[in-house]
Design a protein around this motif. Sequence first.
Motif, PDB file in Angstrom:
ATOM      1  N   PRO A 439      79.028  13.314  25.697  1.00  0.00           N
ATOM      2  CA  PRO A 439      78.568  14.659  25.328  1.00  0.00           C
ATOM      3  C   PRO A 439      79.749  15.578  25.016  1.00  0.00           C
ATOM      4  CG  PRO A 439      78.293  14.262  27.685  1.00  0.00           C
ATOM      5  CD  PRO A 439      78.794  13.000  27.093  1.00  0.00           C
ATOM      6  N   TYR A 440      79.742  16.125  23.803  1.00  0.00           N
ATOM      7  CA  TYR A 440      80.807  17.042  23.397  1.00  0.00           C
ATOM      8  C   TYR A 440      80.320  18.486  23.493  1.00  0.00           C
ATOM      9  CZ  TYR A 440      83.342  12.978  21.714  1.00  0.00           C
ATOM     10  OH  TYR A 440      84.015  11.784  21.645  1.00  0.00           O
ATOM     11  N   LEU A 441      81.257  19.372  23.810  1.00  0.00           N
ATOM     12  CA  LEU A 441      80.922  20.777  24.019  1.00  0.00           C
ATOM     13  C   LEU A 441      81.470  21.679  22.922  1.00  0.00           C
ATOM     14  CD1 LEU A 441      81.774  20.908  27.841  1.00  0.00           C
ATOM     15  CD2 LEU A 441      79.556  20.429  26.775  1.00  0.00           C
ATOM     16  N   GLY A 442      82.369  21.185  22.115  1.00  0.00           N
ATOM     17  CA  GLY A 442      82.969  21.999  21.062  1.00  0.00           C
ATOM     18  C   GLY A 442      84.212  21.329  20.526  1.00  0.00           C
ATOM     19  N   PHE A 443      84.844  21.954  19.542  1.00  0.00           N
ATOM     20  CA  PHE A 443      86.056  21.368  18.983  1.00  0.00           C
ATOM     21  C   PHE A 443      86.932  22.451  18.370  1.00  0.00           C
ATOM     22  CE2 PHE A 443      83.526  21.727  15.201  1.00  0.00           C
ATOM     23  CZ  PHE A 443      84.397  21.726  14.115  1.00  0.00           C
ATOM     24  N   GLY A 444      88.167  22.068  18.118  1.00  0.00           N
ATOM     25  CA  GLY A 444      89.121  22.924  17.442  1.00  0.00           C
ATOM     26  C   GLY A 444      90.026  22.078  16.577  1.00  0.00           C
ATOM     27  N   LEU A 453      98.556  17.821   7.970  1.00  0.00           N
ATOM     28  CA  LEU A 453      97.116  17.590   7.958  1.00  0.00           C
ATOM     29  C   LEU A 453      96.505  18.059   9.279  1.00  0.00           C
ATOM     30  CD1 LEU A 453      96.981  14.021   6.388  1.00  0.00           C
ATOM     31  CD2 LEU A 453      96.208  16.153   5.311  1.00  0.00           C
ATOM     32  N   PRO A 454      95.357  18.728   9.236  1.00  0.00           N
ATOM     33  CA  PRO A 454      94.748  19.211  10.481  1.00  0.00           C
ATOM     34  C   PRO A 454      94.243  18.060  11.342  1.00  0.00           C
ATOM     35  CG  PRO A 454      93.281  19.600   8.617  1.00  0.00           C
ATOM     36  CD  PRO A 454      94.572  19.124   8.051  1.00  0.00           C
ATOM     37  N   ASP A 455      94.566  18.115  12.628  1.00  0.00           N
ATOM     38  CA  ASP A 455      94.115  17.116  13.583  1.00  0.00           C
ATOM     39  C   ASP A 455      93.028  17.716  14.464  1.00  0.00           C
ATOM     40  OD1 ASP A 455      96.122  15.130  12.756  1.00  0.00           O
ATOM     41  OD2 ASP A 455      97.537  16.559  13.611  1.00  0.00           O
ATOM     42  N   LEU A 456      92.270  16.867  15.124  1.00  0.00           N
ATOM     43  CA  LEU A 456      91.038  17.260  15.796  1.00  0.00           C
ATOM     44  C   LEU A 456      91.226  17.289  17.309  1.00  0.00           C
ATOM     45  CD1 LEU A 456      87.901  17.747  15.428  1.00  0.00           C
ATOM     46  CD2 LEU A 456      87.661  15.261  15.749  1.00  0.00           C
ATOM     47  N   VAL A 457      90.727  18.360  17.940  1.00  0.00           N
ATOM     48  CA  VAL A 457      90.706  18.475  19.397  1.00  0.00           C
ATOM     49  C   VAL A 457      89.242  18.622  19.819  1.00  0.00           C
ATOM     50  CG1 VAL A 457      91.527  19.720  21.426  1.00  0.00           C
ATOM     51  CG2 VAL A 457      92.954  19.604  19.361  1.00  0.00           C
ATOM     52  N   LEU A 458      88.736  17.666  20.589  1.00  0.00           N
ATOM     53  CA  LEU A 458      87.335  17.645  21.007  1.00  0.00           C
ATOM     54  C   LEU A 458      87.222  17.953  22.497  1.00  0.00           C
ATOM     55  CD1 LEU A 458      86.181  14.432  19.130  1.00  0.00           C
ATOM     56  CD2 LEU A 458      85.149  16.685  18.820  1.00  0.00           C
ATOM     57  N   SER A 465      90.146  15.616  24.060  1.00  0.00           N
ATOM     58  CA  SER A 465      90.835  14.505  23.408  1.00  0.00           C
ATOM     59  C   SER A 465      91.414  15.003  22.094  1.00  0.00           C
ATOM     60  CB  SER A 465      89.873  13.337  23.160  1.00  0.00           C
ATOM     61  OG  SER A 465      88.772  13.754  22.373  1.00  0.00           O
ATOM     62  N   ILE A 466      92.484  14.362  21.661  1.00  0.00           N
ATOM     63  CA  ILE A 466      93.133  14.695  20.391  1.00  0.00           C
ATOM     64  C   ILE A 466      93.048  13.483  19.477  1.00  0.00           C
ATOM     65  CG2 ILE A 466      95.299  15.339  19.261  1.00  0.00           C
ATOM     66  CD1 ILE A 466      96.097  16.812  21.777  1.00  0.00           C
ATOM     67  N   SER A 467      92.598  13.712  18.247  1.00  0.00           N
ATOM     68  CA  SER A 467      92.519  12.652  17.249  1.00  0.00           C
ATOM     69  C   SER A 467      93.348  13.053  16.039  1.00  0.00           C
ATOM     70  CB  SER A 467      91.073  12.408  16.818  1.00  0.00           C
ATOM     71  OG  SER A 467      90.285  11.942  17.897  1.00  0.00           O
ATOM     72  N   ARG A 468      94.170  12.124  15.576  1.00  0.00           N
ATOM     73  CA  ARG A 468      95.058  12.399  14.443  1.00  0.00           C
ATOM     74  C   ARG A 468      94.323  12.154  13.129  1.00  0.00           C
ATOM     75  NH1 ARG A 468     100.128   9.652  15.658  1.00  0.00           N
ATOM     76  NH2 ARG A 468     101.098  11.641  16.132  1.00  0.00           N
ATOM     77  N   HIS A 469      94.576  13.018  12.151  1.00  0.00           N
ATOM     78  CA  HIS A 469      93.970  12.930  10.829  1.00  0.00           C
ATOM     79  C   HIS A 469      94.772  11.946   9.979  1.00  0.00           C
ATOM     80  CE1 HIS A 469      92.348  15.304   7.100  1.00  0.00           C
ATOM     81  NE2 HIS A 469      91.910  14.074   7.165  1.00  0.00           N
ATOM     82  N   THR A 487      83.844  24.511  29.799  1.00  0.00           N
ATOM     83  CA  THR A 487      82.675  25.073  29.123  1.00  0.00           C
ATOM     84  C   THR A 487      83.011  25.594  27.729  1.00  0.00           C
ATOM     85  OG1 THR A 487      83.077  27.206  30.225  1.00  0.00           O
ATOM     86  CG2 THR A 487      81.498  25.710  31.268  1.00  0.00           C
ATOM     87  N   ALA A 488      84.270  25.882  27.441  1.00  0.00           N
ATOM     88  CA  ALA A 488      84.656  26.396  26.119  1.00  0.00           C
ATOM     89  C   ALA A 488      86.097  26.021  25.832  1.00  0.00           C
ATOM     90  CB  ALA A 488      84.462  27.907  26.049  1.00  0.00           C
ATOM     91  N   LEU A 489      86.439  26.052  24.541  1.00  0.00           N
ATOM     92  CA  LEU A 489      87.753  25.595  24.082  1.00  0.00           C
ATOM     93  C   LEU A 489      88.257  26.508  22.980  1.00  0.00           C
ATOM     94  CD1 LEU A 489      89.782  22.946  23.831  1.00  0.00           C
ATOM     95  CD2 LEU A 489      88.373  22.460  21.845  1.00  0.00           C
ATOM     96  N   GLU A 490      89.557  26.782  22.987  1.00  0.00           N
ATOM     97  CA  GLU A 490      90.234  27.422  21.859  1.00  0.00           C
ATOM     98  C   GLU A 490      91.511  26.642  21.585  1.00  0.00           C
ATOM     99  OE1 GLU A 490      89.885  30.280  19.811  1.00  0.00           O
ATOM    100  OE2 GLU A 490      87.786  30.354  20.400  1.00  0.00           O
ATOM    101  N   VAL A 491      91.793  26.421  20.302  1.00  0.00           N
ATOM    102  CA  VAL A 491      92.994  25.703  19.888  1.00  0.00           C
ATOM    103  C   VAL A 491      93.761  26.597  18.930  1.00  0.00           C
ATOM    104  CG1 VAL A 491      93.888  23.636  18.762  1.00  0.00           C
ATOM    105  CG2 VAL A 491      91.801  23.501  20.131  1.00  0.00           C
ATOM    106  N   LEU A 492      95.070  26.725  19.138  1.00  0.00           N
ATOM    107  CA  LEU A 492      95.860  27.602  18.278  1.00  0.00           C
ATOM    108  C   LEU A 492      97.301  27.140  18.275  1.00  0.00           C
ATOM    109  CD1 LEU A 492      96.659  30.860  20.219  1.00  0.00           C
ATOM    110  CD2 LEU A 492      95.266  29.080  21.220  1.00  0.00           C
ATOM    111  N   ARG A 493      98.098  27.786  17.470  1.00  0.00           N
ATOM    112  CA  ARG A 493      99.516  27.469  17.393  1.00  0.00           C
ATOM    113  C   ARG A 493     100.333  28.730  17.637  1.00  0.00           C
ATOM    114  NH1 ARG A 493     100.709  25.554  11.394  1.00  0.00           N
ATOM    115  NH2 ARG A 493      98.861  24.291  11.823  1.00  0.00           N
TER     116      ARG A 493
END
Length: 589
Positions: A439-444, A453-458, A465-469, A487-493
């Motif tokens: 069960p996933y709750l969100g992504f960034g 290339l943008p990579d995925l954070v679930l 988890s981090i998945s490479r593009h 319960t929530a996620l934010e991804v930034l640089r």
Amino acid sequence: MRLLAWLLLFTACTSVEEHTRDNPLDFWNPNAEVPPPAEACANPAACSSLVRTTDSFQLRFAAFGPYDDQDELTVQWNRLDHPAIDAYLLQYGPDDNDLIELEVSADSTSAVLPGMTRRSPPFLVQIQVVSGAQHSRPSSAIYTYGLDYDADGSINLEESNLGTDPLKEDSDGDGLLDGQERNTGVYNGLHDAGTDPLTPDTDKDGLPDHFEATVTGTDPTKQDTDGDGIIDVQDLIATVALDSPTADLELLDLDTDGTAELLLLSAETGWFKALSLQDDGNFSKIMEFDLALPEATGLATALDNAGKPVVLAWREADGQAVLLRDEGEGFDAVARPFVPIRPDHVALNAGVSGRITLAATSAAEALLTVLEFDLEGKELGRQLLPLEQGGRSLHWLDLDLDTRRDLLVLNEQTPSLSIFYLQADGTYRGSGQALAKKPYLGFGLTTVDADRLPDLVLLDERGFSISRHEHGLFSALLEVHSSVRPTALEVLRDGEHRLVAVLSGTESTLELFAFTVMPTDTPLAAEDFSSVEADRYRELLRVNNGPELLRTGFVDDDQKPDFLTLSNRSRSVSILFGKYLRYHADQAF
């Protein structure tokens, strides 16, 4: 000068540290019986250090008084009970061809070494038993405690007394050199911090010693520097009180000054207001607008190609929405579009010249709708696209680096990704990718390597988890377990750092992970986040009670991202200012 090959064992005066033959500081028999410490060392003021010799003796160097005192050194040894012993002969000096001799009585267990202090350069000490005209074979040691092997400002004798590592300049890894931390409990500045060299956070207030001394300006030896009853780490969190239930919180730079205002949407009245941080550190209301949309559900924001703010307020129950633009004199409602689904999540894209694009998902209907408007609010077109079950969270991004913004949707129930590539003719080409069954709750999205290339954070129930593009697909790279229930996620640089913020609404905490961009061919391992290297970092912070939303942005002008949590239970917004977080201070804990 010929020096005998025996070095000192660094230990506190009340204990003997166990060493192995592999330890370069230990060249004697590790199985030898160790006599109890000399009596004088029971005095806490006696700073002494143990040396075992090749024969029967246990030598211990002692110095009394403050660290900067130049009192002469005392050498101590274990007494040998034998009636034939008439005296002990000590010989010492920097040159073993010209040693100073000192004879003491048979009942002695210590002697002062005239001319030698704790800071003396290395010198030889040897002791012999005198019996009549006969002398035993000397037992020897070399005093090296006056040296500072690791150049941290604390000589080896001091490091031995405090239990710090004489070969490591910062034994506890808190950013302060051992020589700056004398464990006096009194902070006198960076040169004499008074902190514990074996504890990164001496006062246990949630802030490491170096960070307090160099960033926050708080006292690293006091939990509550200003005495207001709140520990220092909580003093660094600002709180904005809410006067009514709030449906949504967004951040947007309304006046293009480089800092974002807080946009708060009322859950009852259909009003939204903007708050701005003032010079005195407080937030004040700078704008309020009646949306005429009672029980509105959420806000979506963007800046158009001219840098002007665009805001969309929407209502999940019936798809009604209000589109607002600000040309510099306040917001005007330019359109009241109807979203032809029951929207769960809405995102705006206003970066294309002369156009505003709205994307909305409906998990119940498994649909994605895309509506396009001109800057005056006139609808230019719409598309309805199918999703897998549970399609909810969505993001705009340029997945294929063709300068066009594509759409990525997380289907939480399937689970899978729906990817919609924007074509040159304005239509979307859909594709998908199955995900691991959980069960996933969100992504960034962010870039974890150097390929742009943008990579995925679930986000899932245990962490993220981090998945490479790679070649249009996302390949799993690592999983990181959070210490809280997410319960929530934010991804930034932030410059070279990539930040993953995990919110726990049930535990009222925010866990922040940070890492630096890695070479494309270098994997990132989950255990890296528990290391003490400066480019791997995690921190757990307390926020307001029962937070529902997590947002990030630049609220003040220090160019460090800030973290905001909204809680209707406590009727407040907590703001953790990025300048007080440790990842950019080259600290990792």
